[in-house]
Design a protein around this motif. Structure first.
Motif, mmCIF file in Angstrom:
data_model
loop_
_atom_site.group_PDB
_atom_site.id
_atom_site.type_symbol
_atom_site.label_atom_id
_atom_site.label_comp_id
_atom_site.label_asym_id
_atom_site.label_seq_id
_atom_site.Cartn_x
_atom_site.Cartn_y
_atom_site.Cartn_z
ATOM 1 N N ALA A 105 4.317 -4.356 5.719
ATOM 2 C CA ALA A 105 4.374 -2.211 5.608
ATOM 3 C C ALA A 105 6.150 -2.366 5.809
ATOM 4 O O ALA A 105 6.555 -1.616 5.557
ATOM 5 C CB ALA A 105 4.591 -2.352 7.466
ATOM 6 N N SER A 106 6.751 -2.747 4.032
ATOM 7 C CA SER A 106 7.530 -2.901 3.513
ATOM 8 C C SER A 106 7.993 -0.349 3.311
ATOM 9 O O SER A 106 6.623 -0.102 2.906
ATOM 10 C CB SER A 106 8.004 -3.195 2.946
ATOM 11 N N ILE A 107 9.240 -0.228 3.023
ATOM 12 C CA ILE A 107 8.509 1.050 2.287
ATOM 13 C C ILE A 107 8.692 1.356 1.692
ATOM 14 O O ILE A 107 7.744 2.523 1.581
ATOM 15 C CB ILE A 107 10.641 2.031 3.093
ATOM 16 N N GLU A 108 8.342 1.027 0.779
ATOM 17 C CA GLU A 108 8.199 0.697 -0.870
ATOM 18 C C GLU A 108 5.983 0.347 -0.715
ATOM 19 O O GLU A 108 6.226 0.916 -1.683
ATOM 20 C CB GLU A 108 8.670 -0.447 -1.888
ATOM 21 N N ALA A 109 5.723 -0.720 0.191
ATOM 22 C CA ALA A 109 3.706 -0.544 0.507
ATOM 23 C C ALA A 109 3.854 0.806 1.269
ATOM 24 O O ALA A 109 3.045 1.647 0.800
ATOM 25 C CB ALA A 109 4.006 -1.621 1.779
ATOM 26 N N ILE A 110 4.428 1.192 1.833
ATOM 27 C CA ILE A 110 4.141 2.740 2.626
ATOM 28 C C ILE A 110 4.107 3.709 1.357
ATOM 29 O O ILE A 110 3.199 4.626 1.407
ATOM 30 C CB ILE A 110 4.919 2.998 3.817
ATOM 31 N N GLY A 111 5.021 4.025 0.920
ATOM 32 C CA GLY A 111 5.297 4.530 -0.156
ATOM 33 C C GLY A 111 4.056 5.180 -1.419
ATOM 34 O O GLY A 111 3.978 5.642 -1.674
ATOM 35 N N ASP A 112 4.449 3.468 -1.526
ATOM 36 C CA ASP A 112 3.072 3.075 -2.572
ATOM 37 C C ASP A 112 1.867 4.144 -2.604
ATOM 38 O O ASP A 112 0.958 4.184 -2.770
ATOM 39 C CB ASP A 112 2.898 1.752 -3.786
ATOM 40 N N TYR A 113 1.755 3.480 -1.104
ATOM 41 C CA TYR A 113 0.225 3.479 -1.177
ATOM 42 C C TYR A 113 -0.190 5.239 -0.286
ATOM 43 O O TYR A 113 -1.279 5.555 -0.431
ATOM 44 C CB TYR A 113 -0.173 3.306 1.037
ATOM 45 N N PHE A 114 0.924 5.835 0.541
ATOM 46 C CA PHE A 114 0.849 7.353 0.638
ATOM 47 C C PHE A 114 0.873 8.318 -0.316
ATOM 48 O O PHE A 114 0.097 9.322 -0.827
ATOM 49 C CB PHE A 114 2.011 7.768 1.825
ATOM 50 N N TYR A 115 1.589 7.653 -1.475
ATOM 51 C CA TYR A 115 1.525 8.648 -2.830
ATOM 52 C C TYR A 115 0.214 8.294 -3.440
ATOM 53 O O TYR A 115 -0.444 9.054 -3.579
ATOM 54 C CB TYR A 115 2.669 7.910 -3.637
ATOM 55 N N GLU A 116 -0.701 7.166 -3.297
ATOM 56 C CA GLU A 116 -1.607 7.092 -4.308
ATOM 57 C C GLU A 116 -2.855 8.046 -3.156
ATOM 58 O O GLU A 116 -3.893 9.373 -4.245
ATOM 59 C CB GLU A 116 -2.265 5.686 -3.791
ATOM 60 N N GLN A 117 -2.969 8.293 -1.924
ATOM 61 C CA GLN A 117 -3.886 8.475 -1.508
ATOM 62 C C GLN A 117 -3.776 9.898 -0.980
ATOM 63 O O GLN A 117 -4.107 10.968 -0.970
ATOM 64 C CB GLN A 117 -3.883 8.047 0.885
ATOM 65 N N LEU A 118 -2.286 10.210 -1.414
ATOM 66 C CA LEU A 118 -1.764 11.891 -0.820
ATOM 67 C C LEU A 118 -2.401 12.553 -2.622
ATOM 68 O O LEU A 118 -2.683 13.391 -2.238
ATOM 69 C CB LEU A 118 -0.698 12.398 -0.487
ATOM 70 N N LYS A 119 -2.037 11.859 -3.776
ATOM 71 C CA LYS A 119 -2.548 12.851 -4.823
ATOM 72 C C LYS A 119 -3.608 12.870 -4.631
ATOM 73 O O LYS A 119 -4.032 14.245 -4.945
ATOM 74 C CB LYS A 119 -2.178 11.854 -5.849
#
Length: 146
Positions: A74-88
């Protein structure tokens, strides 16, 4: 010219760097979404905000490392990448495009995610210079089409 909205949201959650719950620490995460409205009408911010509230509500108050979507990371990078793909995907339901996501767990560190050249955030002149350099070098490349 690219027109977009810059919308800021917050959520509270905890995570740890090594997946060890004893090392968990909490943050108020700040997330900024850069959204392009494709509808041709005014952005429905009430609907947008509700959609994001529901999305972030699934993570509110949780220890993120335990969620299957982060598989212990749950690094900031993993959170950001996952949220980005889901929110797209979510934003496409509003006829909107997520252009960029910025997420930070401290005011001094922000992780940025996008599929294209980053939007100007700090120095518009430098961003313009970078874009011009990319376009110049692209013109120098042989045409890949056959």
């Amino acid at each position: 010219m690219i027109d977009y909205y810059k919308c800021q949201y917050h959520f509270n959650a905890s995570h740890s760097f090594d997946g060890n719950k004893e090392q968990a620490h909490s943050h108020t995460f700040t997330m900024i979404l850069y959204i392009r409205n494709l509808s041709g009408r005014d952005m429905d911010f009430k609907r947008l905000d509700r959609m994001i509230e529901i999305f972030l509500g699934r993570y509110e108050g949780l220890y993120l490392n335990e969620l299957s979507c982060f598989v212990g990371n749950a690094s900031i990078e993993a959170i950001g990448d996952y949220f980005y793909e889901q929110l797209k995907i979510k934003l496409s339901e509003l006829n909107a495009e997520l252009m960029q996501l910025d997420i930070g767990d401290t005011p001094l560190g922000v992780y940025q995610v996008c599929d294209r050249i980053l939007l100007p955030t700090v120095n518009e002149k430098r961003s313009r210079e970078n874009l011009e350099a990319i376009l110049f070098y692209k013109k120098q490349m042989p045409d890949q089409k056959k």
